[in-house]
Design a protein around this motif. Structure first.
Motif, PDB file in Angstrom:
ATOM      1  N   VAL A 132       0.897  -1.130  -0.069  1.00 41.97           N
ATOM      2  CA  VAL A 132      -0.113   0.030   0.002  1.00 41.97           C
ATOM      3  C   VAL A 132       0.890   1.227  -0.008  1.00 41.97           C
ATOM      4  O   VAL A 132       1.988   1.494   0.975  1.00 41.97           O
ATOM      5  N   ALA A 133       0.634   2.070  -0.929  1.00 41.47           N
ATOM      6  CA  ALA A 133       1.449   3.377  -0.956  1.00 41.47           C
ATOM      7  C   ALA A 133       0.715   4.614  -1.813  1.00 41.47           C
ATOM      8  O   ALA A 133      -0.069   4.020  -2.662  1.00 41.47           O
ATOM      9  N   ARG A 134       1.171   5.828  -1.631  1.00 40.52           N
ATOM     10  CA  ARG A 134       0.679   6.877  -2.608  1.00 40.52           C
ATOM     11  C   ARG A 134       1.400   6.735  -3.805  1.00 40.52           C
ATOM     12  O   ARG A 134       2.126   5.853  -3.831  1.00 40.52           O
ATOM     13  N   ASP A 188      -4.381  14.237  -0.673  1.00 44.44           N
ATOM     14  CA  ASP A 188      -4.011  14.123  -1.932  1.00 44.44           C
ATOM     15  C   ASP A 188      -2.991  13.023  -2.074  1.00 44.44           C
ATOM     16  O   ASP A 188      -2.522  12.487  -1.224  1.00 44.44           O
ATOM     17  N   GLY A 189      -2.442  12.969  -3.456  1.00 49.23           N
ATOM     18  CA  GLY A 189      -1.366  12.043  -3.750  1.00 49.23           C
ATOM     19  C   GLY A 189      -1.690  10.671  -4.195  1.00 49.23           C
ATOM     20  O   GLY A 189      -1.103   9.895  -4.528  1.00 49.23           O
ATOM     21  N   GLY A 190      -3.162  10.508  -3.998  1.00 49.17           N
ATOM     22  CA  GLY A 190      -3.531   9.165  -4.355  1.00 49.17           C
ATOM     23  C   GLY A 190      -3.379   7.727  -3.639  1.00 49.17           C
ATOM     24  O   GLY A 190      -2.308   8.036  -2.890  1.00 49.17           O
ATOM     25  N   GLY A 247       4.826   6.725  -4.277  1.00 53.85           N
ATOM     26  CA  GLY A 247       5.824   5.646  -3.602  1.00 53.85           C
ATOM     27  C   GLY A 247       5.818   5.858  -1.927  1.00 53.85           C
ATOM     28  O   GLY A 247       6.270   4.919  -1.260  1.00 53.85           O
ATOM     29  N   SER A 248       5.362   6.963  -1.477  1.00 51.83           N
ATOM     30  CA  SER A 248       5.408   7.175   0.118  1.00 51.83           C
ATOM     31  C   SER A 248       4.433   6.651   1.014  1.00 51.83           C
ATOM     32  O   SER A 248       3.246   6.141   0.129  1.00 51.83           O
TER      33      SER A 248
END
Length: 270
Positions: free
Chosen positions: A234-236, A248-250, A239-240
């Motif tokens: 699981v990541a935005r 935001d950042g999906g 990659g964070s």
């Protein structure tokens, strides 16, 4: 707060405020917020009020942040989460489905301690069962008779064999067009208009990916924890690590890091 007590509160709200209104909403009981796809009903507001009051009765020092409370007071969304326990509440996830009489909606809560998610609950009022997770303890489906089944995310497959769910509504139009075209590379795409049920479906191994463009904590904090606890990566999109304060950042969920990287490169090129 004990996770079982919190689960009981969600179930009580569903029994008292949500299910009596299902397929019984008059025109004046449904209101539009930001768009025709963003609705609120009397079930949402009354259930959130009940859940909040019940949590504070048992744990008065808890910060409760509900979807409808934030709609009335957006400043709540930027609350300091450090050195306290916060519970995010989505009283009716999938309100458009609920308002339209479609039996695909959920009641969700996520517990955050000192800024870190530690527990999540997704309750299905129609099936009367829970998806529950505590950090480090796995994700479990809990049935009305007390039976518990441990959940496991799908094993990796090739991109052409993947099936998943994606909410593309909140991507910018130009990015949405590209992503929708790229989704032709996977075998199956679904969208249930209810993140709670998408997370439940994925936890049982029935989906290979989930993708979301907009992050509201009541929609995703519980589900993201559950996905990690049942083995997913699981990541935005950058990659964070996804954290409760991120809006935001999906978010992209996949069976493992290699699958995540392939989906990010070949499909979700945002």
């Amino acid at each position: 707060m004990n996770i079982d007590r919190l689960a009981a509160i969600l179930k009580q709200a569903a029994k008292q405020e949500i299910m009596p209104r299902f397929r019984r909403l008059d025109e004046g009981m449904i209101h539009t917020k930001t768009s025709a796809f963003d609705l609120v009903t009397e079930a949402d507001t009354n259930a959130e009020r009940l859940i909040t009051a019940a949590i504070l009765e048992h744990a008065p020092d808890t910060l409760v942040i509900g979807e409808e409370a934030v709609a009335a007071n957006p400043a709540l969304l930027t609350s300091n989460l450090e050195d306290r326990i916060t519970i995010y509440v989505d009283p009716v996830d999938g309100t458009a489905n609920f308002a339209g009489g479609l039996p695909l909606f959920a009641v969700m809560a996520a517990v955050v301690q000192n800024g870190e998610p530690v527990a999540g609950i997704i309750y299905d009022p129609m099936g009367d069962d829970f998806l529950m997770a505590e950090k480090g303890c796995g994700t479990w489906q809990v049935f009305p008779d007390g039976r518990r089944v441990r959940m496991k995310f799908a094993d990796p497959v090739s991109l052409a064999e993947m099936g998943g769910a994606a909410s593309t509504t909140y991507f910018p139009p130009e990015q949405r067009q590209v992503i929708l075209g790229n989704l032709g590379k996977v075998r199956m795409l679904a969208g249930y208009r209810c993140a709670g049920h998408e997370y439940r479906f994925a936890a049982g191994g029935s989906l290979h990916f989930l993708a979301y463009g907009k992050l509201m904590p009541w929609d995703h904090v519980a589900g993201a924890l559950m996905m990690r606890e049942c083995g997913a990566h699981v990541a935005r999109f950058d990659g964070s690590v996804y954290r409760p304060g991120d809006t935001d950042g999906g978010l992209l969920v996949a069976p493992d890091k290699d699958s995540w990287n392939e989906l990010r490169r070949e499909v979700f090129t945002v």
